[in-house]
Every structure is written in structure tokens, then in C-alpha cells.
Enzyme design. Structure first.
Site, PDB file in Angstrom:
ATOM      1  N   ASP A  28       0.830  -1.209   0.000  1.00 34.46           N
ATOM      2  CA  ASP A  28       0.000   0.000   0.000  1.00 34.46           C
ATOM      3  C   ASP A  28       0.866   1.261   0.000  1.00 34.46           C
ATOM      4  O   ASP A  28       1.991   1.255   0.488  1.00 34.46           O
ATOM      5  CB  ASP A  28      -0.910  -0.020   1.252  1.00 34.46           C
ATOM      6  CG  ASP A  28      -2.072   0.950   1.126  1.00 34.46           C
ATOM      7  OD1 ASP A  28      -2.334   1.447   0.005  1.00 34.46           O
ATOM      8  OD2 ASP A  28      -2.717   1.216   2.152  1.00 34.46           O
ATOM      9  N   ARG A  32       0.322   7.747  -2.541  1.00 35.96           N
ATOM     10  CA  ARG A  32       0.857   8.782  -1.650  1.00 35.96           C
ATOM     11  C   ARG A  32       2.343   9.013  -1.893  1.00 35.96           C
ATOM     12  O   ARG A  32       2.834  10.133  -1.847  1.00 35.96           O
ATOM     13  CB  ARG A  32       0.600   8.394  -0.183  1.00 35.96           C
ATOM     14  CG  ARG A  32      -0.792   8.764   0.284  1.00 35.96           C
ATOM     15  CD  ARG A  32      -1.174   8.044   1.546  1.00 35.96           C
ATOM     16  NE  ARG A  32      -1.478   6.645   1.288  1.00 35.96           N
ATOM     17  CZ  ARG A  32      -1.648   5.737   2.239  1.00 35.96           C
ATOM     18  NH1 ARG A  32      -1.505   6.079   3.500  1.00 35.96           N
ATOM     19  NH2 ARG A  32      -1.943   4.496   1.909  1.00 35.96           N
ATOM     20  N   HIS A  45       2.764   3.404  -8.952  1.00 38.08           N
ATOM     21  CA  HIS A  45       2.524   1.984  -9.258  1.00 38.08           C
ATOM     22  C   HIS A  45       3.715   1.383 -10.017  1.00 38.08           C
ATOM     23  O   HIS A  45       4.084   0.228  -9.792  1.00 38.08           O
ATOM     24  CB  HIS A  45       1.237   1.813 -10.062  1.00 38.08           C
ATOM     25  CG  HIS A  45       0.005   2.235  -9.311  1.00 38.08           C
ATOM     26  ND1 HIS A  45      -0.231   1.863  -7.999  1.00 38.08           N
ATOM     27  CD2 HIS A  45      -1.065   2.999  -9.668  1.00 38.08           C
ATOM     28  CE1 HIS A  45      -1.393   2.384  -7.590  1.00 38.08           C
ATOM     29  NE2 HIS A  45      -1.905   3.081  -8.587  1.00 38.08           N
ATOM     30  N   GLU A  75     -12.370  -4.283  -4.464  1.00 39.71           N
ATOM     31  CA  GLU A  75     -12.880  -2.941  -4.169  1.00 39.71           C
ATOM     32  C   GLU A  75     -12.153  -1.858  -4.961  1.00 39.71           C
ATOM     33  O   GLU A  75     -12.617  -0.722  -5.049  1.00 39.71           O
ATOM     34  CB  GLU A  75     -12.756  -2.651  -2.666  1.00 39.71           C
ATOM     35  CG  GLU A  75     -13.748  -3.416  -1.800  1.00 39.71           C
ATOM     36  CD  GLU A  75     -13.465  -4.910  -1.698  1.00 39.71           C
ATOM     37  OE1 GLU A  75     -12.266  -5.295  -1.724  1.00 39.71           O
ATOM     38  OE2 GLU A  75     -14.421  -5.703  -1.628  1.00 39.71           O
ATOM     39  N   LEU A 139      10.247 -20.816  -4.443  1.00 36.15           N
ATOM     40  CA  LEU A 139       9.256 -19.913  -3.852  1.00 36.15           C
ATOM     41  C   LEU A 139       7.903 -20.026  -4.557  1.00 36.15           C
ATOM     42  O   LEU A 139       7.828 -20.055  -5.782  1.00 36.15           O
ATOM     43  CB  LEU A 139       9.770 -18.471  -3.989  1.00 36.15           C
ATOM     44  CG  LEU A 139       8.808 -17.359  -3.530  1.00 36.15           C
ATOM     45  CD1 LEU A 139       8.710 -17.321  -2.008  1.00 36.15           C
ATOM     46  CD2 LEU A 139       9.274 -15.994  -4.056  1.00 36.15           C
ATOM     47  N   ARG A 202      -5.173  -2.081   8.569  1.00 29.85           N
ATOM     48  CA  ARG A 202      -6.394  -2.858   8.306  1.00 29.85           C
ATOM     49  C   ARG A 202      -6.083  -3.888   7.242  1.00 29.85           C
ATOM     50  O   ARG A 202      -5.080  -3.804   6.540  1.00 29.85           O
ATOM     51  CB  ARG A 202      -7.541  -1.943   7.867  1.00 29.85           C
ATOM     52  CG  ARG A 202      -7.198  -1.068   6.666  1.00 29.85           C
ATOM     53  CD  ARG A 202      -8.384  -0.185   6.247  1.00 29.85           C
ATOM     54  NE  ARG A 202      -7.968   0.751   5.218  1.00 29.85           N
ATOM     55  CZ  ARG A 202      -7.514   1.980   5.449  1.00 29.85           C
ATOM     56  NH1 ARG A 202      -7.421   2.421   6.687  1.00 29.85           N
ATOM     57  NH2 ARG A 202      -7.141   2.756   4.451  1.00 29.85           N
ATOM     58  N   LEU A 203      -7.001  -4.867   7.112  1.00 33.55           N
ATOM     59  CA  LEU A 203      -6.780  -5.957   6.146  1.00 33.55           C
ATOM     60  C   LEU A 203      -7.360  -5.638   4.766  1.00 33.55           C
ATOM     61  O   LEU A 203      -6.952  -6.244   3.780  1.00 33.55           O
ATOM     62  CB  LEU A 203      -7.405  -7.258   6.664  1.00 33.55           C
ATOM     63  CG  LEU A 203      -6.526  -8.096   7.586  1.00 33.55           C
ATOM     64  CD1 LEU A 203      -7.303  -9.308   8.084  1.00 33.55           C
ATOM     65  CD2 LEU A 203      -5.265  -8.560   6.875  1.00 33.55           C
ATOM     66  N   GLU A 215       0.623 -13.128  12.392  1.00 39.88           N
ATOM     67  CA  GLU A 215       1.160 -11.953  13.075  1.00 39.88           C
ATOM     68  C   GLU A 215       1.081 -10.792  12.095  1.00 39.88           C
ATOM     69  O   GLU A 215       1.269 -10.983  10.884  1.00 39.88           O
ATOM     70  CB  GLU A 215       2.633 -12.184  13.458  1.00 39.88           C
ATOM     71  CG  GLU A 215       2.841 -13.290  14.471  1.00 39.88           C
ATOM     72  CD  GLU A 215       2.244 -12.966  15.838  1.00 39.88           C
ATOM     73  OE1 GLU A 215       2.258 -11.778  16.221  1.00 39.88           O
ATOM     74  OE2 GLU A 215       1.755 -13.890  16.508  1.00 39.88           O
TER      75      GLU A 215
END
Ligand code: IPE
Ligand code: IPE
Ligand code: MG
Length: 253
Positions: A28, A32, A45, A75, A139, A202-203, A215
Site C-alpha cells: 500500500d 501517496r 505503481h 474494491e 518460492l 487494516r486488512l 502476526e
């Protein structure tokens, strides 16, 4: 699975850092980051993709088993159409330009989220990336794209209901494992650590079911500024966490 330690110790990486078996990252703060520099959001981005490339390398070097990154949420469709198509093109370019390198690095790619409504050419591209890396053993790189956890759980419920209606499953057989196996993340361990950048705590509809015992570490850096120093700091924090899984003693150390 719930209640089991999902962590490995990799002392060779130095300072006894605890390395997550499954790391989830909510990338995230691109917008900004760009705004602070007088740039367009889309430039944030672009930088964010570079950070993702770095993170994949870090996860390989540090021995993380599975990395799940949140790259576009269900969303995020509420954003301006220009920004949405820019992000979609970035995903296309990331898959197209990085696939060979990912194959060379033995990375197995999985894209989770709904493919309904995506352009057929994009669906072919991501199907192809999964198919070409399906036998890799390094991975697991899981990209949550057009992903929403509530929709994922609803889809799992519909699938299980259809199985019951068809007489292939008894309602009593619907346990935690059955639900877990009906999610996009079937076969992967639950994330033991989730990082979110840019100070938000927040998730945002990411891995709700799977994160039951994760965690959480929140860092102030915006995603384009996330680097190895941040990564190590997060792992140091994670290494100090006492994980109890409902018991009275630390598990998995
Ligand atoms: C994360 O950065 C990338 C996506 C959600 C696609 P944002 O675009 O959310 O950046 P901020 O939160 O507006 O700074
Ligand atoms: C979550 O970030 C989704 C991704 C990182 C892809 P958002 O920036 O969309 O989340 P909110 O809207 O701030 O909760
Ligand atoms: Mg954001």
C-alpha cells in the site's frame, strides 16, 4: 492448518531471524508516495512493481516458502478507469517481462482472485504463467489480483453447497479443512506473517480466513520505499513475537 506452528528457523541468514513459511504483503501507499514527489499516482505503481521484484528476490534469498502479495482488490474497481487500466497493464507487463526470470529462479506462480470479467487475453496470460511454472519447486509467488476475501469465502460456500446438493458431500463433512480446500489458497499453509506498508492498519478484505493466526507488522514506509532494511526490521519484529495459538506457551520456537 489452525493451531500448528507455521514457521521455520533459518539461522544461516544471520542473527537467528525467524523466517515466515508464508508471508502476506499488502503493498500500500503507491499513490501517496507519488503525490509526495509531485508525480502522478501511476508513477507510484510503476515504482511499486520494482519493489515487488526486489521482494521476490529477498524472499528467495531468505528462504520464505510462500509470498502472497495483494496487487488489486475487488474494491479497487471504484478507482478512476485510467488508473485501473494502468494497473492492469502493469500486471500484464510484469507477467510478460518477468516470467522467464521467475522460471529460472524456480518460482511457482499462482494468481488468486476472480477471473470472471477479466479480458480473455489477460486470463490466457495468467493461465500460461501458472502452467509454465507449475512444476517449479522454489518460492510460491501468489498474486492476489481482482481478489476479495469475502467473495472468495462466498464462492467456497456456493461450491460446497453444490457438492451437498449433488449428493457428493454430507453437511457434516464441512469442516475447517473442507472450507480451506475450497478457497483459492487451497494447499498453501496459512500466512504466519502479514505486512502492510504506508501506516494503514487494516486488512482491506485480504486473506480474512487464512489470517486467523497471522502476526501483523505495519510499517510507515510507502510501498515503493520498502527495501531490504525494512524487510529485516520486520523479520526482527516477527522473531520477537510469541505465538501461542490459544495455548499458554509459545509454539514453534
Ligand atoms: C497500493 O497503493 C496499490 C493498489 C491498491 C493497487 P495505493 O494505490 O492504494 O496507494 P495509496 O494508498 O493511495 O497511497
Ligand atoms: C488494499 O489497498 C489493496 C491493495 C493493496 C491491492 P487499498 O489502498 O485499496 O485499501 P484501502 O482502500 O485503503 O482500505
Ligand atoms: Mg491504498
Amino acid at each position: 492448518m489452525a493451531g500448528e506452528p507455521a514457521t521455520s528457523l533459518k539461522p544461516d541468514i544471520g542473527s537467528g531471524l525467524r523466517i515466515p513459511l508464508h508471508l502476506g504483503v499488502i503493498m500500500d501507499g503507491n499513490g501517496r508516495w507519488a503525490k509526495m514527489r509531485g508525480k502522478r499516482r501511476t508513477e507510484g505503481h510503476v515504482e511499486g512493481v520494482k519493489t515487488l521484484r526486489n521482494l521476490v528476490e529477498l524472499c528467495i534469498n531468505y528462504g520464505v516458502g510462500t509470498l502472497t502479495v495483494f496487487s488489486f482488490s475487488s474494491e479497487n474497481w471504484t478507482r478512476p478507469p485510467d488508473e485501473i487500466s494502468f494497473i492492469f497493464n502493469l500486471l500484464r507487463r510484469f507477467v510478460a517481462s518477468d516470467l522467464q526470470r521467475l522460471i529460472r529462479n524456480n518460482v511457482r506462480v499462482r494468481i488468486i482472485g476472480t477471473r470472471r470479467g477479466l479480458e480473455p487475453s489477460l486470463v490466457r496470460l495468467i493461465d500460461d504463467a501458472e502452467a509454465k511454472t507449475a512444476h517449479n519447486t522454489g518460492l510460491n509467488l501468489v498474486v492476489a489480483f481482482n481478489y476479495g476475501s469475502k467473495a472468495e469465502i462466498a464462492e467456497a460456500a456456493r461450491h460446497l453447497a453444490r457438492e451437498v446438493a449433488a449428493g457428493r458431500l454430507s453437511p457434516e463433512a464441512i469442516d475447517e479443512a473442507a472450507i480451506g480446500n475450497a478457497l483459492f489458497t487451497a494447499g498453501l499453509p496459512d500466512p504466519d506473517l502479514i505486512i502492510r506498508t504506508s501506516g494503514e492498519q487494516r486488512l482491506s478484505n485480504f486473506l480474512l480466513w487464512q489470517a486467523a493466526y497471522a502476526e501483523f507488522v505495519f510499517v510507515e514506509e510507502h510501498w515503493p520505499d520498502f527495501n531490504e532494511a525494512t524487510f529485516r526490521r520486520v523479520l526482527e519484529t516477527f522473531s520477537t513475537r510469541e505465538r501461542r495459538f490459544g495455548g499458554i506457551e509459545a509454539v514453534g520456537r
